[in-house]
Motif scaffolding. Structure first.
Motif, PDB file in Angstrom:
ATOM      1  N   ASP A 182       0.847  -1.189   0.000  1.00  0.00           N
ATOM      2  CA  ASP A 182       0.000   0.000   0.000  1.00  0.00           C
ATOM      3  C   ASP A 182       0.887   1.245   0.000  1.00  0.00           C
ATOM      4  O   ASP A 182       1.200   1.816   1.039  1.00  0.00           O
ATOM      5  CB  ASP A 182      -0.916  -0.008   1.233  1.00  0.00           C
ATOM      6  CG  ASP A 182      -1.934   1.130   1.213  1.00  0.00           C
ATOM      7  OD1 ASP A 182      -1.902   1.937   0.256  1.00  0.00           O
ATOM      8  OD2 ASP A 182      -2.752   1.211   2.146  1.00  0.00           O
ATOM      9  N   TRP A 183       1.288   1.644  -1.193  1.00  0.00           N
ATOM     10  CA  TRP A 183       2.213   2.767  -1.328  1.00  0.00           C
ATOM     11  C   TRP A 183       1.568   4.101  -0.984  1.00  0.00           C
ATOM     12  O   TRP A 183       2.271   5.065  -0.645  1.00  0.00           O
ATOM     13  CB  TRP A 183       2.774   2.820  -2.751  1.00  0.00           C
ATOM     14  CG  TRP A 183       3.548   1.603  -3.139  1.00  0.00           C
ATOM     15  CD1 TRP A 183       3.150   0.608  -3.982  1.00  0.00           C
ATOM     16  CD2 TRP A 183       4.860   1.244  -2.691  1.00  0.00           C
ATOM     17  NE1 TRP A 183       4.122  -0.350  -4.096  1.00  0.00           N
ATOM     18  CE2 TRP A 183       5.189   0.010  -3.319  1.00  0.00           C
ATOM     19  CE3 TRP A 183       5.789   1.837  -1.835  1.00  0.00           C
ATOM     20  CZ2 TRP A 183       6.407  -0.628  -3.099  1.00  0.00           C
ATOM     21  CZ3 TRP A 183       7.003   1.201  -1.619  1.00  0.00           C
ATOM     22  CH2 TRP A 183       7.305  -0.013  -2.246  1.00  0.00           C
ATOM     23  N   ALA A 184       0.253   4.183  -1.062  1.00  0.00           N
ATOM     24  CA  ALA A 184      -0.431   5.466  -0.842  1.00  0.00           C
ATOM     25  C   ALA A 184      -0.669   5.773   0.630  1.00  0.00           C
ATOM     26  O   ALA A 184      -0.939   6.920   0.991  1.00  0.00           O
ATOM     27  CB  ALA A 184      -1.760   5.470  -1.591  1.00  0.00           C
ATOM     28  N   ALA A 185      -0.560   4.753   1.491  1.00  0.00           N
ATOM     29  CA  ALA A 185      -0.842   4.957   2.914  1.00  0.00           C
ATOM     30  C   ALA A 185       0.190   5.895   3.535  1.00  0.00           C
ATOM     31  O   ALA A 185       1.386   5.791   3.258  1.00  0.00           O
ATOM     32  CB  ALA A 185      -0.843   3.620   3.644  1.00  0.00           C
ATOM     33  N   PRO A 186      -0.258   6.831   4.388  1.00  0.00           N
ATOM     34  CA  PRO A 186       0.702   7.731   5.058  1.00  0.00           C
ATOM     35  C   PRO A 186       1.572   6.954   6.038  1.00  0.00           C
ATOM     36  O   PRO A 186       1.164   5.901   6.567  1.00  0.00           O
ATOM     37  CB  PRO A 186      -0.205   8.722   5.785  1.00  0.00           C
ATOM     38  CG  PRO A 186      -1.507   7.993   5.974  1.00  0.00           C
ATOM     39  CD  PRO A 186      -1.659   7.098   4.790  1.00  0.00           C
ATOM     40  N   LEU A 187       2.767   7.469   6.295  1.00  0.00           N
ATOM     41  CA  LEU A 187       3.690   6.821   7.222  1.00  0.00           C
ATOM     42  C   LEU A 187       3.426   7.298   8.635  1.00  0.00           C
ATOM     43  O   LEU A 187       3.450   8.502   8.907  1.00  0.00           O
ATOM     44  CB  LEU A 187       5.142   7.130   6.831  1.00  0.00           C
ATOM     45  CG  LEU A 187       5.579   6.741   5.413  1.00  0.00           C
ATOM     46  CD1 LEU A 187       7.062   7.030   5.230  1.00  0.00           C
ATOM     47  CD2 LEU A 187       5.287   5.278   5.121  1.00  0.00           C
ATOM     48  N   ASP A 188       3.192   6.356   9.527  1.00  0.00           N
ATOM     49  CA  ASP A 188       3.002   6.697  10.933  1.00  0.00           C
ATOM     50  C   ASP A 188       4.338   7.190  11.492  1.00  0.00           C
ATOM     51  O   ASP A 188       5.337   6.463  11.442  1.00  0.00           O
ATOM     52  CB  ASP A 188       2.537   5.451  11.695  1.00  0.00           C
ATOM     53  CG  ASP A 188       2.136   5.750  13.138  1.00  0.00           C
ATOM     54  OD1 ASP A 188       2.761   6.636  13.757  1.00  0.00           O
ATOM     55  OD2 ASP A 188       1.224   5.086  13.649  1.00  0.00           O
ATOM     56  N   MET A 244      10.043   6.823   2.090  1.00  0.00           N
ATOM     57  CA  MET A 244      10.547   7.219   3.409  1.00  0.00           C
ATOM     58  C   MET A 244      11.370   8.504   3.365  1.00  0.00           C
ATOM     59  O   MET A 244      11.748   9.026   4.405  1.00  0.00           O
ATOM     60  CB  MET A 244      11.418   6.091   3.989  1.00  0.00           C
ATOM     61  CG  MET A 244      10.660   4.840   4.358  1.00  0.00           C
ATOM     62  SD  MET A 244      11.707   3.608   5.212  1.00  0.00           S
ATOM     63  CE  MET A 244      12.875   3.175   3.898  1.00  0.00           C
ATOM     64  N   GLY A 245      11.671   8.993   2.171  1.00  0.00           N
ATOM     65  CA  GLY A 245      12.494  10.193   2.053  1.00  0.00           C
ATOM     66  C   GLY A 245      13.951   9.948   2.347  1.00  0.00           C
ATOM     67  O   GLY A 245      14.669  10.857   2.776  1.00  0.00           O
TER      68      GLY A 245
END
Length: 305
Positions: free
Chosen positions: A40-46, A137-138
């Protein structure tokens, strides 16, 4: 023919080897993944989720780790896993060249040939998957040092037979143990858990193939060849493992790089984790006759033994 009547080619390839390759092809047909769909590439990173289980961080258990803020720990693990993925991409590109060169002009009617190309296709997907995870992840592109990159260039050009597949196996076996933990880590980013699961499942076939190729190439090998291959595989292990976590990951979270490196070198926890991740590999190398005194000294210096 062999003693048991098994058909054998001039280089020792047998019908039993073909059976292994065919089983791996069947497995690939039944259990392969498309990272574009499975992750799920679109999910925001917690912001609270780590890049890998904290226990696998190079600084875990050190005084510096205890001094770091929780935010620094989270960001560090993301850079560490990004560095490991970058190293994975680099080595998968080497792996693909080694396998392609090994299969050049081989009989395309053999299951071994078809699985080799299947493995290359898997590695292409894995590299794209890792690159996409780093971008999400930047994390920057962590490259190996110039001397290491040039040494690897020579390795991919010159390594053949069991030495080529030994180098492949080193990278795959050590990362496999780490990722089996990451994919179960409840505190780990879902994209890392998902990419780790895909890599573990598909790389298990690649490791079986590499082990089979090593056994095959060593049939009838004399002591000098075994000695050279054992030493060469150990050198490859040193290059790969010392390149996995780039020292720039520490500067990325505001740490003093020299102090961080010193604490990593002194960490007993880190040494224990390296032995854990290397146990299966070392056992196989011993069985295959690819452990000698020079090789063991290198593995000990890497804390793999």
């Amino acid at each position: 023919m062999t003693d048991t009547g098994t058909a054998t080619t001039r280089r020792g390839h047998t019908t039993a080897d073909e059976d292994v390759s065919q089983r791996l092809l069947d497995s690939a047909a039944q259990l392969s993944y498309d990272p574009n769909v499975e992750v799920d590439w679109a999910a925001p990173l917690d912001p609270a989720h780590y890049g890998l289980n904290p226990e696998w961080s190079t600084l875990y258990g050190t005084r510096l780790w205890r001094e770091m803020s929780e935010h620094q720990r989270v960001v560090l693990t993301r850079h560490e896993v990004g560095s490991i993925m970058s190293t994975g991409i680099w080595f998968e590109m080497i792996l693909q060249q080694l396998v392609l060169r090994d299969q050049y002009l081989k009989n395309h009617g053999n299951a071994e040939f078809r699985f080799a190309l299947t493995e290359i296709a898997d590695e292409c997907r894995h590299s794209i998957m890792f690159a996409r995870a780093c971008e999400k992840m930047g994390v920057p592109h962590y490259r190996p040092t110039r001397p290491v990159a040039e040494a690897a260039r020579a390795f991919k050009t010159l390594a053949t037979g069991e030495l080529a597949y030994g180098g492949i196996l080193v990278a795959e076996e050590v990362l496999d143990v780490m990722q089996r933990d990451w994919m179960r880590g409840e505190e780990v980013l879902p994209i890392i858990r998902a990419t780790s699961r895909i890599h573990v499942v598909e790389e298990s076939r690649h490791m079986k193939f590499a082990r089979q190729e090593i056994r095959e190439r060593l049939r009838g090998a004399g002591p000098v060849r075994r000695h050279n291959s054992a030493f060469g595989t150990a050198v490859a292990a040193a290059v790969i493992l010392t390149s996995m976590v780039n020292k720039r990951v520490y500067a990325a979270v505001g740490l003093n790089v020299e102090r961080a490196l010193a604490e990593v070198r002194a960490s007993e926890h880190r040494k224990a984790m390296m032995r854990t991740s290397s146990a299966h590999l070392i056992h196989f190398l011993g069985e295959a006759g690819l452990l000698n005194r020079p090789a063991v000294r290198i593995y000990q210096s890497l804390h793999m033994i």
